[in-house]
Every structure is written in structure tokens, then in C-alpha cells.
Design an enzyme around this catalytic site. Sequence first.
Site, mmCIF file in Angstrom:
data_model
loop_
_atom_site.group_PDB
_atom_site.id
_atom_site.type_symbol
_atom_site.label_atom_id
_atom_site.label_comp_id
_atom_site.label_asym_id
_atom_site.label_seq_id
_atom_site.Cartn_x
_atom_site.Cartn_y
_atom_site.Cartn_z
ATOM 1 C CE LYS A 131 -6.737 6.203 -2.392
ATOM 2 N NZ LYS A 131 -6.301 5.284 -1.353
ATOM 3 C CG PHE A 163 -1.474 2.438 2.326
ATOM 4 C CD1 PHE A 163 -0.448 3.036 3.061
ATOM 5 C CD2 PHE A 163 -2.612 3.189 2.042
ATOM 6 C CE1 PHE A 163 -0.556 4.359 3.493
ATOM 7 C CE2 PHE A 163 -2.716 4.515 2.470
ATOM 8 C CZ PHE A 163 -1.687 5.099 3.192
ATOM 9 C CG ASP A 203 -8.466 -0.932 2.834
ATOM 10 O OD1 ASP A 203 -9.145 -0.302 1.998
ATOM 11 O OD2 ASP A 203 -7.502 -0.435 3.445
HETATM 12 C C1 LIG Z 1 -5.870 5.373 0.042
HETATM 13 C C2 LIG Z 1 -6.074 4.169 0.873
HETATM 14 C C3 LIG Z 1 -6.348 4.268 2.251
HETATM 15 C C4 LIG Z 1 -6.366 5.585 2.991
HETATM 16 O O1 LIG Z 1 -7.356 6.444 2.531
HETATM 17 P P1 LIG Z 1 -7.290 8.021 2.925
HETATM 18 O O2 LIG Z 1 -8.560 8.582 2.343
HETATM 19 O O3 LIG Z 1 -6.055 8.571 2.319
HETATM 20 O O4 LIG Z 1 -7.287 8.082 4.402
HETATM 21 C C5 LIG Z 1 -6.573 3.098 2.946
HETATM 22 N N1 LIG Z 1 -6.536 1.905 2.336
HETATM 23 C C6 LIG Z 1 -6.285 1.768 1.020
HETATM 24 C C7 LIG Z 1 -6.285 0.410 0.397
HETATM 25 C C8 LIG Z 1 -6.031 2.897 0.251
HETATM 26 O O5 LIG Z 1 -5.743 2.763 -1.053
#
Ligand SMILES: *Cc1c(COP(=O)(O)O)cnc(C)c1O
Length: 392
Positions: free
Chosen positions: A243, A129, A214
Site C-alpha cells: 500500500k 485480511f 502482514d
Molecule cells: C490491502 C491488504 C492486502 C492486499 O493487498 P492488495 O495490494 O490489494 O493485493 C493484504 N493484507 C492487508 C493487511 C491489506 O490491508
Amino acid sequence: MATTALMNTYGERKLTLVKGEGVYVWDDQGRRYLDALSGIAVCGLGHAHPAVTKAVSEQAATLVHCSNLYNTLPQQQLAQQLCELSGMDNVFFSNSGAEANEAAIKIARKYGNDKGVSCPTIVTMAGSFHGRTMATLTATGNAKVKTGFAPLLEGFVQVPFDDVAAVAALVNDNIVAVLVEPVQGEGGIRVPADDYLAQLRSLCDERGWLLMLDEIQTGNGRSGELFAFQHTNIKPDVVTTAKGLGNGLPIGACLARGKAGDILQPGNHGSTYGGNPLVCHVAAAVLETLQQEQLISNAREQGNYLLQGFREALQGNAGVTSIRGMGLLLGIELNRDCGELVGAAADAGLLINVTAGNTIRLLPPLTITREHADEILRIVCQLIENFQEVAA
Ligand SMILES: *Cc1c(COP(=O)(O)O)cnc(C)c1O
């Protein structure tokens, strides 16, 4: 509360939360919940942490925003702090995780275009994701996120997660980068083999590809290191986070190193709000507090305690197919979909999440004590037992 003036992107939401303190939140009926989700890995310091409250009010009374046409001290200071702590060279600040990944994707594409690659292509993983913007949803390895949004972008190929051979087998002169989560979060807290990142690093070095991590969910202490890659001895070329960085204030960061740090030049990228003095001052306070209160080692310790506790308590339980985790990223996979456990947990005074259909995801604040961990263990094990009885 009526939610009819909102687009229906989040479905029905049963709870209305009004206040938080430490690891607890309260709803509008005055009921208290232990927050084992932290606003999806955001409130690592818990709610209403005095250091965050102080940083918000200090900076709100000083300078909230002035655009990136001007230099600000909080932005410079946070950039330096992040680079020192991560071993990266420089950073671009965004407002969210998806936007941090957009910056990474633009770095990879420009890296390829500068080398004369005809269609710069990024390798991503099944089950991943990376966000909800068009580029990041194209990168994401989950059909549910993509369906209905064609045409998607060119320049992405996908392989199975935790499978270095599948990446090595790609024969494609257009590949410029690999984008991967050190632990898949939304994908169900999937922890790859210990040497996965090191092997990807070698492969990327061999082929001249950028290794882009990521760490939007795994970063900021949650895995038991500031960044999950720091459990290994490799460094990425690019790492994104968001986050937990602002403990609830919207900030994302795309950090780069070496050649990857020189790719974006004036005019190539930008953001009106990105890295404004308010969010940067707060994020700096978050990083300081993580260290001062030794919350990263606490994440490791409480995470190990919870993982071991679940493994002991649920050992031999036929409905539990796997228990996984790293630090305070924990997943308990069941043998059938279990979304209804979110409501059952709330009824028992605990906020949890279910991801990938059948995996209970726990992301409690990094401030939890042994007593909080015991409360989480007790409630979650009871929920799983009751859930099995219903099935039987
Ligand atoms: C939450 C998340 C995103 C997206 O972040 P947003 O602040 O919601 O745009 C991207 N990559 C990972 C691994 C995530 O957990």
C-alpha cells in the site's frame, strides 16, 4: 460515467475523481473532498506530492522496465534502504500486497518442506485480511472473501485474533508459521494487547515456527513507526508490505531475516514486473520523504490528537461502541451497520470508508495538519450524531 465495460467487482461507484493535490481530491463536477482514506492507506504523502512526481518523471525518462533478468540500481537501492530501516536482511519485490503475501506463504511452505514436514501449515487469525488470490483468500479470516471460491487451499488453520493461548493450544506437527497483522485493517482497525506480538515471537521461537507479519496496511509510517512491529522490541522472520510504499505506484515487498531469508533460491519464485526501476525509484523517494518531512512522527502526533478528539467528543454516545487506533489507522465502531455514512461523508466533503459493516475507518495522508484533523473530527462527529438521530 458508464461503467458497463467493467466487470462488476466494485459495485456502483458514485464519484468520478479527476485530480488530487495534497490531502484533497476533486471530482468531475469540480467538488473538493478531504481525502481521509488515501486510496486505502496508499497515498501517505498525499496526492501529487512533488517528490513523487519528480521521481516518476525522472525514472520514466530513464528506464521504466527491463525485467528481472537484469540488475537495476533503483531495485538494489530500495532493497538496501528497506533493510536498513526495518532491520530485515533481504527482500523480494512484487506488484501488490496479495503477491507479497504469496511470497511469504511460499517461504513458509518451502521452510516446512525442506524440514520434511508432510503438510506445512500456516496459522492465521479470524477477522484477518491477506488478499484476494487463492492462497491469500484462504489465509483470510473473513467468510465473505472466501465464499464461492472452493476448493480452497490446504495448509491453513485459523484461531481468534489477539489470543496467544489459542495459538499455543494448537497441537499440530505440520505448523510452520504464524501470519498476522499487527493491527487488523479490513477487520475494523483492531489493535491487539501491547504484548501480543512479543508473546507470539516467544511461542514461534519455542516451536521453530516463522513469525510472519502482514504490514501491507500498517507499514510505511502509517502506525507512527515505519513498521508497526517497531513499536515493540521484537523482529519478525518475514514481513510483507505494499500500500503506502509506492504512494500509488504498484509495488509490494516481502522482507525476510535470518533463515527465512535463505529459503527462496533461483527458480523458486519470480515476477515479470516486480520491483521494476520505475516503482523502485518512486518507493525510494517515498521512504526518503517520510523521513525528510518527519511524517512518521506526524502520523503519531495527528493520530493521537484524532483518537483523543474522538474519545472526548463521542464519550457517552450510546451509538459508539469503541474508538480504536494506532497512528493514522483509526476506527470508530458503531452499534449497527453504517455503510451509508460513506455517501453522507462525501456529501459533506470528506472521503471515508466503512469496514467490517459497522466500523468507520479513517486512513488520512500522513501529511495532515492540525487543521485537517479538526475538519475530519468535525465532519465525522456530525455524521455520527445525525446517524443516531435517524435511528432514534
Ligand atoms: C490491502 C491488504 C492486502 C492486499 O493487498 P492488495 O495490494 O490489494 O493485493 C493484504 N493484507 C492487508 C493487511 C491489506 O490491508
